[in-house]
Design a protein around this motif. Structure first.
Motif, PDB file in Angstrom:
ATOM      1  N   LYS A  96      16.974  16.850 140.911  1.00 32.38           N
ATOM      2  CA  LYS A  96      17.304  18.221 141.316  1.00 32.38           C
ATOM      3  C   LYS A  96      16.302  19.214 140.733  1.00 32.38           C
ATOM      4  CE  LYS A  96      22.293  17.575 141.941  1.00 32.38           C
ATOM      5  NZ  LYS A  96      23.653  17.970 141.460  1.00 32.38           N
ATOM      6  N   LYS A  97      15.852  18.973 139.501  1.00 35.41           N
ATOM      7  CA  LYS A  97      14.907  19.878 138.848  1.00 35.41           C
ATOM      8  C   LYS A  97      13.583  19.935 139.613  1.00 35.41           C
ATOM      9  CE  LYS A  97      14.714  19.593 134.426  1.00 35.41           C
ATOM     10  NZ  LYS A  97      14.416  19.088 133.042  1.00 35.41           N
ATOM     11  N   TYR A  98      13.172  18.782 140.158  1.00 34.80           N
ATOM     12  CA  TYR A  98      11.889  18.706 140.880  1.00 34.80           C
ATOM     13  C   TYR A  98      12.104  18.589 142.390  1.00 34.80           C
ATOM     14  CZ  TYR A  98       9.725  17.777 136.318  1.00 34.80           C
ATOM     15  OH  TYR A  98       9.282  17.869 135.016  1.00 34.80           O
ATOM     16  N   ALA A  99      13.219  19.085 142.893  1.00 39.75           N
ATOM     17  CA  ALA A  99      13.529  18.936 144.323  1.00 39.75           C
ATOM     18  C   ALA A  99      12.466  19.580 145.208  1.00 39.75           C
ATOM     19  CB  ALA A  99      14.902  19.535 144.621  1.00 39.75           C
ATOM     20  N   ALA A 100      11.973  20.752 144.805  1.00 42.38           N
ATOM     21  CA  ALA A 100      10.944  21.435 145.606  1.00 42.38           C
ATOM     22  C   ALA A 100       9.654  20.623 145.654  1.00 42.38           C
ATOM     23  CB  ALA A 100      10.679  22.822 145.031  1.00 42.38           C
ATOM     24  N   VAL A 101       9.303  19.971 144.555  1.00 45.55           N
ATOM     25  CA  VAL A 101       8.095  19.140 144.505  1.00 45.55           C
ATOM     26  C   VAL A 101       8.233  17.952 145.447  1.00 45.55           C
ATOM     27  CG1 VAL A 101       6.648  17.710 143.019  1.00 45.55           C
ATOM     28  CG2 VAL A 101       7.591  19.850 142.152  1.00 45.55           C
ATOM     29  N   VAL A 102       9.391  17.318 145.421  1.00 47.87           N
ATOM     30  CA  VAL A 102       9.619  16.158 146.285  1.00 47.87           C
ATOM     31  C   VAL A 102       9.553  16.568 147.755  1.00 47.87           C
ATOM     32  CG1 VAL A 102      11.297  14.388 146.954  1.00 47.87           C
ATOM     33  CG2 VAL A 102      10.960  14.938 144.535  1.00 47.87           C
ATOM     34  N   ARG A 103      10.140  17.712 148.097  1.00 46.79           N
ATOM     35  CA  ARG A 103      10.096  18.187 149.486  1.00 46.79           C
ATOM     36  C   ARG A 103       8.662  18.452 149.926  1.00 46.79           C
ATOM     37  NH1 ARG A 103      14.658  21.279 147.924  1.00 46.79           N
ATOM     38  NH2 ARG A 103      13.315  23.127 147.675  1.00 46.79           N
ATOM     39  N   GLN A 104       7.859  19.049 149.058  1.00 49.06           N
ATOM     40  CA  GLN A 104       6.468  19.327 149.406  1.00 49.06           C
ATOM     41  C   GLN A 104       5.677  18.036 149.606  1.00 49.06           C
ATOM     42  OE1 GLN A 104       4.981  21.841 146.290  1.00 49.06           O
ATOM     43  NE2 GLN A 104       6.196  23.624 146.911  1.00 49.06           N
ATOM     44  N   LEU A 105       5.916  17.053 148.754  1.00 53.12           N
ATOM     45  CA  LEU A 105       5.213  15.774 148.896  1.00 53.12           C
ATOM     46  C   LEU A 105       5.602  15.070 150.187  1.00 53.12           C
ATOM     47  CD1 LEU A 105       5.481  14.473 145.211  1.00 53.12           C
ATOM     48  CD2 LEU A 105       3.390  15.226 146.363  1.00 53.12           C
ATOM     49  N   ASP A 106       6.887  15.068 150.497  1.00 54.18           N
ATOM     50  CA  ASP A 106       7.338  14.416 151.729  1.00 54.18           C
ATOM     51  C   ASP A 106       6.857  15.166 152.968  1.00 54.18           C
ATOM     52  OD1 ASP A 106       8.634  12.345 150.432  1.00 54.18           O
ATOM     53  OD2 ASP A 106      10.543  13.423 150.301  1.00 54.18           O
ATOM     54  N   GLY A 107       6.841  16.489 152.888  1.00 52.84           N
ATOM     55  CA  GLY A 107       6.425  17.285 154.038  1.00 52.84           C
ATOM     56  C   GLY A 107       4.932  17.298 154.276  1.00 52.84           C
ATOM     57  N   ALA A 108       4.140  16.885 153.282  1.00 52.28           N
ATOM     58  CA  ALA A 108       2.680  16.925 153.432  1.00 52.28           C
ATOM     59  C   ALA A 108       2.139  15.815 154.307  1.00 52.28           C
ATOM     60  CB  ALA A 108       2.028  16.861 152.052  1.00 52.28           C
ATOM     61  N   ALA A 109       2.955  14.773 154.587  1.00 52.44           N
ATOM     62  CA  ALA A 109       2.499  13.631 155.404  1.00 52.44           C
ATOM     63  C   ALA A 109       1.170  13.098 154.876  1.00 52.44           C
ATOM     64  CB  ALA A 109       2.385  14.027 156.874  1.00 52.44           C
ATOM     65  N   LEU A 110       1.163  12.712 153.606  1.00 56.23           N
ATOM     66  CA  LEU A 110      -0.065  12.291 152.937  1.00 56.23           C
ATOM     67  C   LEU A 110      -0.529  10.925 153.447  1.00 56.23           C
ATOM     68  CD1 LEU A 110       0.919  13.274 149.287  1.00 56.23           C
ATOM     69  CD2 LEU A 110      -0.599  14.534 150.831  1.00 56.23           C
ATOM     70  N   PRO A 111      -1.834  10.690 153.430  1.00 59.57           N
ATOM     71  CA  PRO A 111      -2.329   9.362 153.798  1.00 59.57           C
ATOM     72  C   PRO A 111      -1.884   8.340 152.756  1.00 59.57           C
ATOM     73  CG  PRO A 111      -4.105  10.682 152.869  1.00 59.57           C
ATOM     74  CD  PRO A 111      -2.938  11.612 153.053  1.00 59.57           C
ATOM     75  N   ALA A 112      -1.566   7.148 153.205  1.00 60.76           N
ATOM     76  CA  ALA A 112      -1.065   6.115 152.292  1.00 60.76           C
ATOM     77  C   ALA A 112      -1.497   4.750 152.788  1.00 60.76           C
ATOM     78  CB  ALA A 112       0.463   6.198 152.190  1.00 60.76           C
ATOM     79  N   LEU A 113      -1.313   3.767 151.940  1.00 65.01           N
ATOM     80  CA  LEU A 113      -1.629   2.405 152.321  1.00 65.01           C
ATOM     81  C   LEU A 113      -0.446   1.772 153.024  1.00 65.01           C
ATOM     82  CD1 LEU A 113      -3.584   1.162 149.187  1.00 65.01           C
ATOM     83  CD2 LEU A 113      -4.491   1.901 151.390  1.00 65.01           C
ATOM     84  N   GLY A 114      -0.713   0.738 153.844  1.00 63.62           N
ATOM     85  CA  GLY A 114       0.334   0.115 154.650  1.00 63.62           C
ATOM     86  C   GLY A 114       1.275  -0.721 153.825  1.00 63.62           C
ATOM     87  N   THR A 115       2.160  -1.435 154.519  1.00 63.72           N
ATOM     88  CA  THR A 115       3.135  -2.275 153.850  1.00 63.72           C
ATOM     89  C   THR A 115       2.433  -3.454 153.214  1.00 63.72           C
ATOM     90  OG1 THR A 115       3.521  -3.609 155.841  1.00 63.72           O
ATOM     91  CG2 THR A 115       4.866  -1.630 155.553  1.00 63.72           C
ATOM     92  N   ASP A 116       3.142  -4.141 152.298  1.00 59.35           N
ATOM     93  CA  ASP A 116       2.570  -5.303 151.631  1.00 59.35           C
ATOM     94  C   ASP A 116       2.219  -6.392 152.640  1.00 59.35           C
ATOM     95  OD1 ASP A 116       3.006  -3.908 149.352  1.00 59.35           O
ATOM     96  OD2 ASP A 116       4.792  -5.035 148.736  1.00 59.35           O
ATOM     97  N   GLU A 117       3.053  -6.535 153.696  1.00 61.31           N
ATOM     98  CA  GLU A 117       2.788  -7.551 154.706  1.00 61.31           C
ATOM     99  C   GLU A 117       1.512  -7.226 155.478  1.00 61.31           C
ATOM    100  OE1 GLU A 117       6.833  -7.702 153.395  1.00 61.31           O
ATOM    101  OE2 GLU A 117       5.682  -6.056 154.257  1.00 61.31           O
ATOM    102  N   GLU A 118       1.305  -5.942 155.791  1.00 60.74           N
ATOM    103  CA  GLU A 118       0.100  -5.540 156.505  1.00 60.74           C
ATOM    104  C   GLU A 118      -1.134  -5.775 155.651  1.00 60.74           C
ATOM    105  OE1 GLU A 118       0.924  -1.522 157.392  1.00 60.74           O
ATOM    106  OE2 GLU A 118       2.118  -1.949 159.170  1.00 60.74           O
TER     107      GLU A 118
END
Length: 297
Positions: A166-188
């Motif tokens: 709850k303390k970092y809720a705004a940070v989590v929302r910003q990270l999720d909303g940024a649609a950051l580039p990431a690596l694929g699943t372990d299977e991929e």
């Protein structure tokens, strides 16, 4: 390949900038947490990097995905401006979203505090093992450490309490909303890696030496690894004949004695004529106890 919307050349900048904003939010709550330099990449260990086993029957060392790490004083700044710690956040962690990024960042913040305060929070012989001192620092930054240590990481597996989330809720929302580039699943990721090859004898041949000999009388013998032998022939300076594997020559000699041929058999004709054998006469039936083959019922 999917091309991201906007400016593709700035995706790395967006990723690092988002991680820096998350770290700044942690520093706002804990001013003692120092500045760091962020890097990212895969947290999946490379093949062949695990320590060799003493026995082929010994269990393999468990390979764990690295979610993040803190490396104190790794990066040198401009002249006379000191050094910065490296803080790694894996692309697989970014893939799991803002909550996973926050939890990993808080974990590394506890390590950063340990360095600033001169606290030994991991074992000297194995940096993977998190000591009880780390658990206390993790609780200080808002994580919930495990009640008991567990192999192979000690008190490492902390959870993110609801109050901290709850303390970092705004940070989590910003990270999720940024649609950051990431690596694929372990299977991929596994699909892109070359399959492991096993030598015909079973197990690895790394470091195993085999004996080869030349044509001298008496024969001269040397010991080499399979890799050296595959690199090209080795000639004897005395008899000028190549060193060869005596076991391979012995096997070839046995085949010649037994009449075994390694040449491929010619293909069978498509429609070979067959002849029906005549039925044996009563007197020609095989007597009981002869050496003819019998089909088991």
């Amino acid at each position: 390949m999917t091309v991201p919307k906007g400016a593709p050349g700035r995706e790395g900048t967006r990723l690092i900038s988002a991680l820096e904003k998350c770290w700044a939010a942690i520093q706002a709550q804990h001013p003692e947490v120092p500045h760091v330099l962020f890097v990212s990449g895969t947290g999946i260990p490379k093949r062949g990097t695990e320590k060799p086993r003493r026995s082929k029957d010994a269990p393999r060392r468990q390979q764990l995905v690295t979610r993040g790490h803190h490396w104190a004083d790794r990066w040198a700044l401009a002249e006379d401006e000191g050094r910065l710690a490296e803080l790694f956040i894996a692309g697989e962690t970014v893939r799991d979203g803002g909550q996973a990024i926050l939890q990993t960042a808080l974990h590394e913040a506890a390590h950063a505090l340990a360095h600033v305060r001169g606290i030994q929070d991991t074992a000297k012989g194995d940096a993977r093992w998190h000591r009880r001192e780390f658990a206390q620092l993790a609780r200080e930054v808002g994580l919930q450490p495990p009640a008991k240590s567990a192999k192979p990481l000690g008190f490492s597996n902390c959870t993110l309490p609801e109050a901290t989330l709850k303390k970092y809720a705004a940070v989590v929302r910003q990270l999720d909303g940024a649609a950051l580039p990431a690596l694929g699943t372990d299977e991929e990721q596994a699909e892109t890696e070359p399959p492991e090859t096993t030598p015909p004898g079973g197990g690895s041949t790394n470091g195993k030496r085999q004996t080869i000999e030349c044509g001298c009388k008496p024969r001269r013998r040397i010991h080499v690894t399979p890799k050296i032998l595959k690199g090209g022939g080795i000639l004897c300076a005395v008899c000028t004949k190549p060193f060869t594997d005596p076991t391979a020559e012995a096997a070839q000699g046995d085949d010649e004695l037994t009449g075994i041929s390694h040449q491929p058999e010619p293909p069978a004709p498509d429609a070979a004529p067959t002849a029906e054998l005549p039925h044996p006469r009563p007197g020609e039936l095989a007597a009981e106890g002869d050496s003819s083959m019998r089909m088991q019922p």
